[in-house]
Enzyme design. Structure first.
Site, mmCIF file in Angstrom:
data_model
loop_
_atom_site.group_PDB
_atom_site.id
_atom_site.type_symbol
_atom_site.label_atom_id
_atom_site.label_comp_id
_atom_site.label_asym_id
_atom_site.label_seq_id
_atom_site.Cartn_x
_atom_site.Cartn_y
_atom_site.Cartn_z
ATOM 1 N N LYS A 1 -57.978 -28.491 -11.199
ATOM 2 C CA LYS A 1 -57.476 -29.845 -11.436
ATOM 3 C C LYS A 1 -58.079 -30.713 -10.341
ATOM 4 O O LYS A 1 -57.632 -30.674 -9.202
ATOM 5 C CB LYS A 1 -55.941 -29.869 -11.372
ATOM 6 C CG LYS A 1 -55.258 -29.058 -12.483
ATOM 7 C CD LYS A 1 -53.739 -29.089 -12.373
ATOM 8 C CE LYS A 1 -53.085 -28.227 -13.435
ATOM 9 N NZ LYS A 1 -51.613 -28.087 -13.251
ATOM 10 N N GLY B 1 -51.616 -14.405 -12.073
ATOM 11 C CA GLY B 1 -52.265 -15.335 -12.989
ATOM 12 C C GLY B 1 -53.721 -15.020 -13.283
ATOM 13 O O GLY B 1 -54.251 -15.419 -14.319
ATOM 14 N N ASP C 1 -55.116 -25.796 -7.889
ATOM 15 C CA ASP C 1 -54.249 -26.961 -8.119
ATOM 16 C C ASP C 1 -54.106 -27.704 -6.794
ATOM 17 O O ASP C 1 -55.022 -28.405 -6.380
ATOM 18 C CB ASP C 1 -52.919 -26.480 -8.703
ATOM 19 C CG ASP C 1 -51.996 -27.623 -9.092
ATOM 20 O OD1 ASP C 1 -52.474 -28.755 -9.242
ATOM 21 O OD2 ASP C 1 -50.776 -27.393 -9.245
ATOM 22 N N ASP D 1 -56.700 -17.928 -10.873
ATOM 23 C CA ASP D 1 -56.623 -18.588 -12.168
ATOM 24 C C ASP D 1 -56.945 -20.070 -12.090
ATOM 25 O O ASP D 1 -57.708 -20.603 -12.868
ATOM 26 C CB ASP D 1 -55.232 -18.363 -12.819
ATOM 27 C CG ASP D 1 -54.062 -18.706 -11.898
ATOM 28 O OD1 ASP D 1 -54.290 -19.164 -10.746
ATOM 29 O OD2 ASP D 1 -52.912 -18.493 -12.311
ATOM 30 N N ARG E 1 -48.527 -15.614 -20.767
ATOM 31 C CA ARG E 1 -49.749 -15.088 -20.159
ATOM 32 C C ARG E 1 -50.660 -14.441 -21.207
ATOM 33 O O ARG E 1 -51.861 -14.342 -21.011
ATOM 34 C CB ARG E 1 -49.410 -14.022 -19.099
ATOM 35 C CG ARG E 1 -48.723 -14.546 -17.863
ATOM 36 C CD ARG E 1 -48.757 -13.498 -16.761
ATOM 37 N NE ARG E 1 -47.744 -13.712 -15.730
ATOM 38 C CZ ARG E 1 -47.901 -14.527 -14.687
ATOM 39 N NH1 ARG E 1 -49.000 -15.228 -14.554
ATOM 40 N NH2 ARG E 1 -46.948 -14.644 -13.788
ATOM 41 N N PHE F 1 -49.809 -29.351 -17.276
ATOM 42 C CA PHE F 1 -49.346 -27.979 -17.070
ATOM 43 C C PHE F 1 -49.890 -27.095 -18.184
ATOM 44 O O PHE F 1 -49.619 -27.317 -19.364
ATOM 45 C CB PHE F 1 -47.814 -27.913 -17.034
ATOM 46 C CG PHE F 1 -47.336 -26.586 -16.521
ATOM 47 C CD1 PHE F 1 -47.248 -26.352 -15.151
ATOM 48 C CD2 PHE F 1 -47.023 -25.560 -17.392
ATOM 49 C CE1 PHE F 1 -46.841 -25.119 -14.663
ATOM 50 C CE2 PHE F 1 -46.612 -24.324 -16.918
ATOM 51 C CZ PHE F 1 -46.521 -24.101 -15.552
ATOM 52 N N VAL F 2 -50.683 -26.110 -17.791
ATOM 53 C CA VAL F 2 -51.319 -25.242 -18.781
ATOM 54 C C VAL F 2 -50.759 -23.820 -18.722
ATOM 55 O O VAL F 2 -50.299 -23.369 -17.674
ATOM 56 C CB VAL F 2 -52.851 -25.209 -18.615
ATOM 57 C CG1 VAL F 2 -53.472 -26.533 -19.032
ATOM 58 C CG2 VAL F 2 -53.251 -24.872 -17.181
HETATM 59 P P1 IMP Z 1 -51.911 -24.139 -5.874
HETATM 60 O O1 IMP Z 1 -51.078 -25.368 -6.041
HETATM 61 O O2 IMP Z 1 -53.389 -24.456 -5.916
HETATM 62 O O3 IMP Z 1 -51.515 -23.333 -4.658
HETATM 63 O O4 IMP Z 1 -51.615 -23.246 -7.136
HETATM 64 C C1 IMP Z 1 -50.612 -22.303 -7.029
HETATM 65 C C2 IMP Z 1 -50.451 -21.484 -8.250
HETATM 66 O O5 IMP Z 1 -49.632 -22.237 -9.123
HETATM 67 C C3 IMP Z 1 -51.675 -21.122 -9.070
HETATM 68 O O6 IMP Z 1 -52.330 -19.963 -8.610
HETATM 69 C C4 IMP Z 1 -51.036 -20.878 -10.414
HETATM 70 O O7 IMP Z 1 -50.556 -19.552 -10.486
HETATM 71 C C5 IMP Z 1 -49.889 -21.867 -10.400
HETATM 72 N N1 IMP Z 1 -50.236 -23.058 -11.203
HETATM 73 C C6 IMP Z 1 -50.770 -24.233 -10.792
HETATM 74 N N2 IMP Z 1 -50.940 -25.077 -11.826
HETATM 75 C C7 IMP Z 1 -50.500 -24.400 -12.917
HETATM 76 C C8 IMP Z 1 -50.421 -24.727 -14.333
HETATM 77 O O8 IMP Z 1 -50.801 -25.818 -14.808
HETATM 78 N N3 IMP Z 1 -49.897 -23.768 -15.137
HETATM 79 C C9 IMP Z 1 -49.466 -22.560 -14.683
HETATM 80 N N4 IMP Z 1 -49.538 -22.212 -13.394
HETATM 81 C C10 IMP Z 1 -50.052 -23.126 -12.519
HETATM 82 MG MG MG Z 2 -51.486 -17.943 -9.103
#
Ligand code: IMP
Ligand code: MG
Length: 192
Positions: A140, A53, A112, A109, A174, A161-162
Site C-alpha cells: 500500500k 499471511g 502496510d 504478504d 486465507r 482492506f484485502v
Molecule cells: P504492517 O502494518 O506493514 O506492519 O502490516 C502488518 C500486517 O498486517 C501484515 O503483515 C498483514 O498480515 C496485516 N495486514 C496489513 N494490511 C492488511 C490487509 O489489508 N488485509 C489483511 N491483513 C493486512
Molecule cells: Mg503478516
C-alpha cells in the site's frame, strides 16, 4: 447458484481485486527478477518468511525459484488491547533460520505501515546476514516510513482492506485463491 448469492461460500461478500491468473503470472515474473539477483550455487539464498499471511505466496514463489534455498519461518506477535498497556511487537523464530553470513530474502504478504518488516529486517541484519532483501506480494504505497522498503513487489494496491491468498480477516479467508476486498460491513460483524 452464483457465488455472489450463496451465503455458504466463504467468498460470498468478497469482491475480486487481483485474480488467480494475474497472481500466477506476476509471481513467475517476480521469481525471475529475484532469481537474477541471487547466487544459484553454494548456500544459494535463505528465505525468512513471516507467518501466517505469507504462506500461500511463499509456497507459490519458492516453486518458481530454481536455485538452492533454505526456508526459515518467523512469527511477529503484537500484544494490543484496550485494557492492557500495549507491548512492542515481538519476533519469534518458529523454525531454525541460520542467517549468519547468508543472502537473505524476507517474504511477507503485504507492506502496510511497515512495522512488521522493520522488525524482521532489523532482526535478520542483527543475526549477521550477508545481505537482506525483501519481497512482498502487495504494497500500500505511501503508508510505511521511507526507511522501510521492499525490493521486489508483486502489486501496488489502494489503501483498502484485502483478504485471500494468505491474507485474513479474523483468521478467515486465507484460502481464497485470489486477492479480494472485504467490504467494511463484513468486518463489523458479518464475518466472525
Ligand atoms: P504492517 O502494518 O506493514 O506492519 O502490516 C502488518 C500486517 O498486517 C501484515 O503483515 C498483514 O498480515 C496485516 N495486514 C496489513 N494490511 C492488511 C490487509 O489489508 N488485509 C489483511 N491483513 C493486512
Ligand atoms: Mg503478516
Amino acid at each position: 447458484m452464483p457465488a455472489a448469492t450463496n451465503p455458504m461460500r466463504v467468498d460470498h461478500a468478497v469482491e475480486v481485486l487481483i485474480s488467480q491468473t494475474q497472481i500466477a503470472t506476476r509471481i513467475r515474473s517476480l521469481a525471475a527478477e529475484i532469481a537474477s539477483q541471487y547466487p544459484h550455487a553454494g548456500d544459494g539464498m535463505t528465505i525468512v518468511s513471516v507467518l501466517a499471511g505469507s504462506i500461500i505466496f511463499l509456497g507459490d514463489l519458492v516453486r518458481s525459484l530454481p536455485m538452492r534455498l533454505r526456508i526459515g519461518l518467523v512469527t511477529v506477535s503484537s500484544y494490543a488491547g484496550a485494557a492492557t498497556t500495549p507491548m512492542p511487537p515481538k519476533l519469534t523464530w518458529s523454525s531454525l533460520a541460520n542467517v549468519a553470513g547468508r543472502d537473505v530474502l524476507i517474504v511477507d504478504d503485504i507492506l502496510d505501515t511497515g512495522g512488521t518488516l522493520r522488525l524482521v529486517q532489523a532482526a535478520v541484519r542483527d543475526a549477521g546476514a550477508r545481505s537482506v532483501r525483501t519481497t512482498v506480494l502487495l504494497r500500500k504505497p505511501g503508508k510505511a516510513p521511507a526507511s522501510v522498503t521492499a525490493d521486489f513487489v508483486g502489486f501496488d494496491i489502494d489503501d483498502v482492506f484485502v483478504v485471500g491468498y494468505g491474507l485474513d480477516y479474523d483468521g478467515l479467508y486465507r484460502n481464497l485463491p485470489y486477492i479480494g476486498v472485504l467490504p467494511p460491513r463484513e468486518r463489523e460483524g458479518g464475518a466472525t
